[in-house]
Design a protein around this motif. Structure first.
Motif, PDB file in Angstrom:
ATOM      1  N   ARG A   5       0.836  -1.211   0.000  1.00  0.00           N
ATOM      2  CA  ARG A   5       0.000   0.000   0.000  1.00  0.00           C
ATOM      3  C   ARG A   5       0.866   1.254   0.000  1.00  0.00           C
ATOM      4  N   ASP A   6       1.917   1.240   0.812  1.00  0.00           N
ATOM      5  CA  ASP A   6       2.813   2.397   0.871  1.00  0.00           C
ATOM      6  C   ASP A   6       3.568   2.579  -0.439  1.00  0.00           C
ATOM      7  N   ASP A   7       4.014   1.456  -1.023  1.00  0.00           N
ATOM      8  CA  ASP A   7       4.720   1.546  -2.313  1.00  0.00           C
ATOM      9  C   ASP A   7       3.808   2.113  -3.395  1.00  0.00           C
ATOM     10  N   LEU A   8       2.553   1.678  -3.379  1.00  0.00           N
ATOM     11  CA  LEU A   8       1.598   2.205  -4.355  1.00  0.00           C
ATOM     12  C   LEU A   8       1.371   3.697  -4.152  1.00  0.00           C
ATOM     13  N   ALA A   9       1.349   4.125  -2.885  1.00  0.00           N
ATOM     14  CA  ALA A   9       1.160   5.546  -2.598  1.00  0.00           C
ATOM     15  C   ALA A   9       2.342   6.364  -3.118  1.00  0.00           C
ATOM     16  N   THR A  72      13.611   6.241  -4.511  1.00  0.00           N
ATOM     17  CA  THR A  72      12.554   6.778  -3.661  1.00  0.00           C
ATOM     18  C   THR A  72      11.809   5.657  -2.939  1.00  0.00           C
ATOM     19  N   LEU A  73      11.551   4.566  -3.636  1.00  0.00           N
ATOM     20  CA  LEU A  73      10.878   3.431  -3.004  1.00  0.00           C
ATOM     21  C   LEU A  73      11.722   2.852  -1.874  1.00  0.00           C
ATOM     22  N   LEU A  74      13.027   2.767  -2.083  1.00  0.00           N
ATOM     23  CA  LEU A  74      13.890   2.242  -1.031  1.00  0.00           C
ATOM     24  C   LEU A  74      13.930   3.193   0.159  1.00  0.00           C
ATOM     25  N   ALA A  79      12.188   4.487   5.717  1.00  0.00           N
ATOM     26  CA  ALA A  79      11.391   5.369   6.570  1.00  0.00           C
ATOM     27  C   ALA A  79      10.275   4.593   7.261  1.00  0.00           C
ATOM     28  N   ARG A  80       9.655   3.665   6.538  1.00  0.00           N
ATOM     29  CA  ARG A  80       8.580   2.858   7.115  1.00  0.00           C
ATOM     30  C   ARG A  80       9.114   1.962   8.244  1.00  0.00           C
ATOM     31  N   LYS A  81      10.265   1.357   8.009  1.00  0.00           N
ATOM     32  CA  LYS A  81      10.865   0.501   9.038  1.00  0.00           C
ATOM     33  C   LYS A  81      11.264   1.318  10.264  1.00  0.00           C
ATOM     34  N   ALA A  90      12.763  11.600   8.226  1.00  0.00           N
ATOM     35  CA  ALA A  90      12.050  12.578   7.398  1.00  0.00           C
ATOM     36  C   ALA A  90      11.162  11.878   6.377  1.00  0.00           C
ATOM     37  N   ARG A  91      10.059  12.493   6.067  1.00  0.00           N
ATOM     38  CA  ARG A  91       9.111  11.921   5.113  1.00  0.00           C
ATOM     39  C   ARG A  91       9.708  11.885   3.713  1.00  0.00           C
ATOM     40  N   THR A  92       9.173  10.993   2.911  1.00  0.00           N
ATOM     41  CA  THR A  92       9.736  10.730   1.582  1.00  0.00           C
ATOM     42  C   THR A  92       9.708  11.972   0.700  1.00  0.00           C
ATOM     43  N   PHE A  93       8.674  12.797   0.839  1.00  0.00           N
ATOM     44  CA  PHE A  93       8.568  13.957  -0.040  1.00  0.00           C
ATOM     45  C   PHE A  93       9.723  14.939   0.176  1.00  0.00           C
TER      46      PHE A  93
END
Length: 246
Positions: A5-9, A72-74, A79-81, A90-93
């Motif tokens: 779900r996060d990867d799709l986002a 970016t996915l990595l 970040a999720r872990k 920090a958030r991905t953006f």
């Protein structure tokens, strides 16, 4: 399930940015064509410079954001872990913003170069080289650069997300922004001369722009993309040399 779900986002976000940039490019190309047909070439005012810079910046987003998807996915996975371990980063953006910022800096340089070429009467109204010699020189230069150690060093960092993040990881929002900037710097080092080829086929030629964008994406992501890039470099040199001979 959450990972997917996060990867799709993340992919949806990158895809949305890319699609919006390409839509802007289509609209800008049509407006430029209509403007030149009605009014001819406009002088380089401050407003014109700003609009040209904006166009280059959006074009770089359209072409380069998809190539940063693996990195970016990595980053998002890390970040999720970290968040699951109650050690948020920090958030991905923020990371992506740093990447785009570096390409915006490149866009400023490209705008200055376009202005210089325009002043030298080397560009047509549709931003295609008027000089066969200049076009051939760009092709040969791009081909030669494909074979240089600097190109290979930059490409290795772009092709190895795990190596890049483990080597350059920084904490905090500023750290994530710096990582994005660094990735952008490697990508600029890898692709700057390829962007110069836009002046060969036309900066506002959307098909030509898409061809270069696809080449860069494949070079960074497919197996043996670095090797195929060298073959492409040899082909550029050959085409450029033939253009000089004819």
């Amino acid at each position: 399930m959450r990972r997917h779900r996060d990867d799709l986002a993340v992919l949806a976000g990158l895809g949305g940015i890319t699609v919006a940039a390409w839509v802007y490019m289509v609209v800008a190309a049509r407006r430029m064509s209509m403007r030149d047909a009605m009014f001819g070439v406009r002088p380089w005012t401050a407003t014109e410079f700003g609009l040209t810079l904006a166009t280059w910046a959006v074009m770089m987003v359209a072409m380069m954001v998809p190539t940063a998807a693996p990195m970016t996915l990595l980053y998002a996975a890390v970040a999720r872990k970290a968040a699951a371990e109650r050690n948020p980063v920090a958030r991905t953006f923020v990371f992506v913003t740093g990447y785009i910022a570096m390409w915006t800096i490149f866009s400023l340089v490209a705008t200055i170069a376009q202005h210089a070429l325009d002043q030298a009467a080397l560009l047509s109204p549709m931003l295609v080289s008027r000089s066969a010699l200049f076009g051939a020189a760009l092709l040969i230069a791009a081909g030669l650069y494909q074979l240089t150690p600097l190109k290979n060093a930059c490409l290795r960092n772009c092709r190895a997300p795990a190596h890049f993040l483990s080597r350059y990881w920084r904490t905090g929002n500023f750290g994530a922004f710096r990582m994005g900037l660094r990735l952008g710097a490697y990508c600029v080092g890898c692709c700057w001369i390829l962007m110069g080829l836009l002046f060969v086929g036309g900066v506002m030629n959307l098909l030509w722009t898409a061809v270069i964008a696809i080449f860069v994406l494949l070079e960074k992501t497919i197996p043996f993309g670095d090797v195929s890039g060298r073959f492409a470099g040899a082909a550029m040199i050959l085409v450029g040399a033939l253009s000089l001979a004819l």
